[in-house]
Design a protein around this motif. Sequence first.
Motif, PDB file in Angstrom:
ATOM      1  N   ILE A  60       0.860  -0.984   0.024  1.00  0.00           N
ATOM      2  CA  ILE A  60      -0.064  -0.101  -0.084  1.00  0.00           C
ATOM      3  C   ILE A  60       0.919   1.370   0.073  1.00  0.00           C
ATOM      4  N   ASN A  61       0.734   2.058  -0.856  1.00  0.00           N
ATOM      5  CA  ASN A  61       1.549   3.470  -1.125  1.00  0.00           C
ATOM      6  C   ASN A  61       2.994   2.990  -1.165  1.00  0.00           C
ATOM      7  N   GLY A  62       3.421   1.843  -1.488  1.00  0.00           N
ATOM      8  CA  GLY A  62       4.996   1.156  -1.799  1.00  0.00           C
ATOM      9  C   GLY A  62       5.333   0.594  -0.226  1.00  0.00           C
ATOM     10  N   SER A  63       4.454   0.583   0.730  1.00  0.00           N
ATOM     11  CA  SER A  63       4.924  -0.030   1.931  1.00  0.00           C
ATOM     12  C   SER A  63       4.395  -1.473   2.002  1.00  0.00           C
ATOM     13  N   ALA A  64       5.348  -2.546   2.429  1.00  0.00           N
ATOM     14  CA  ALA A  64       4.808  -3.780   2.582  1.00  0.00           C
ATOM     15  C   ALA A  64       3.738  -4.057   3.640  1.00  0.00           C
ATOM     16  N   LEU A  65       3.087  -5.023   3.760  1.00  0.00           N
ATOM     17  CA  LEU A  65       2.016  -5.269   4.909  1.00  0.00           C
ATOM     18  C   LEU A  65       2.822  -5.654   6.108  1.00  0.00           C
ATOM     19  N   PRO A  66       2.448  -5.705   7.336  1.00  0.00           N
ATOM     20  CA  PRO A  66       1.182  -4.995   7.515  1.00  0.00           C
ATOM     21  C   PRO A  66       1.243  -3.165   7.439  1.00  0.00           C
ATOM     22  N   TYR A  67       0.285  -2.896   6.942  1.00  0.00           N
ATOM     23  CA  TYR A  67       0.476  -1.333   6.551  1.00  0.00           C
ATOM     24  C   TYR A  67      -0.542  -0.593   7.714  1.00  0.00           C
ATOM     25  N   THR A  68       0.314   0.250   8.258  1.00  0.00           N
ATOM     26  CA  THR A  68      -0.334   1.474   9.197  1.00  0.00           C
ATOM     27  C   THR A  68      -1.234   2.350   8.398  1.00  0.00           C
ATOM     28  N   ALA A  69      -2.756   2.244   8.706  1.00  0.00           N
ATOM     29  CA  ALA A  69      -3.430   3.075   8.074  1.00  0.00           C
ATOM     30  C   ALA A  69      -3.927   4.397   8.887  1.00  0.00           C
ATOM     31  N   VAL A  70      -4.101   4.036  10.143  1.00  0.00           N
ATOM     32  CA  VAL A  70      -4.182   5.429  10.906  1.00  0.00           C
ATOM     33  C   VAL A  70      -3.028   5.211  12.510  1.00  0.00           C
ATOM     34  N   PHE A  71      -2.595   6.053  12.677  1.00  0.00           N
ATOM     35  CA  PHE A  71      -1.860   6.233  13.988  1.00  0.00           C
ATOM     36  C   PHE A  71      -2.167   7.372  14.727  1.00  0.00           C
ATOM     37  N   ILE A  72      -2.502   7.411  15.968  1.00  0.00           N
ATOM     38  CA  ILE A  72      -2.667   8.577  16.760  1.00  0.00           C
ATOM     39  C   ILE A  72      -1.917   8.110  18.352  1.00  0.00           C
ATOM     40  N   SER A  73      -1.168   8.727  18.873  1.00  0.00           N
ATOM     41  CA  SER A  73      -0.409   8.300  19.754  1.00  0.00           C
ATOM     42  C   SER A  73      -1.003   8.659  21.330  1.00  0.00           C
ATOM     43  N   SER A  74      -2.009   9.629  21.153  1.00  0.00           N
ATOM     44  CA  SER A  74      -2.455   9.714  22.393  1.00  0.00           C
ATOM     45  C   SER A  74      -3.862  10.374  22.307  1.00  0.00           C
ATOM     46  N   PRO A  75      -5.066   9.502  22.861  1.00  0.00           N
ATOM     47  CA  PRO A  75      -4.978   8.324  23.447  1.00  0.00           C
ATOM     48  C   PRO A  75      -4.561   7.147  22.208  1.00  0.00           C
ATOM     49  N   LEU A  76      -3.876   6.131  22.436  1.00  0.00           N
ATOM     50  CA  LEU A  76      -3.571   5.341  21.422  1.00  0.00           C
ATOM     51  C   LEU A  76      -4.356   4.634  20.765  1.00  0.00           C
TER      52      LEU A  76
END
Length: 136
Positions: A36-52
């Motif tokens: 996905i977008n050149g990155s291998a799986l697993p692909y992080t689609a959403v990441f929010i650090s706080s709250p995790l």
Amino acid sequence: MKRLLLAFASVALLGCGGDSTGPAASFEGTWNLQTINGSALPYTAVFISSPLYKLEILSDQVVANADGTFTESAQVRETNGSTVTTSTEGDTGTWVQHGSQIDLTSASDGTVTTATISGSKLTVNAQGVLGVYARQ
């Protein structure tokens, strides 16, 4: 297809090779998501650090049937604080092929997603997110 986040969409190709001198390969068959977008799986689609909170795409498979229908099944992992949940998301719909271009229409919401075939590679553009699938 439902959207790349729920499963990317995508074949043991039947038919010819799909190079510039011959007819395009058939979409019919089974496709497995590779990047996905050149990155291998697993692909992080959403990441929010706080709250995790994190949403990862672990896998996606599209099966294109000879009757012009498809099914899609994706494995996603959701991390919400310390709770981790893995689930299967899916979609169904219809597909039409015009040379090397495939138009997939989701049965759930009518969204049309465009893909292109080149040999044993399928590239799906879902709202600007590029997924590359390989035939099984």
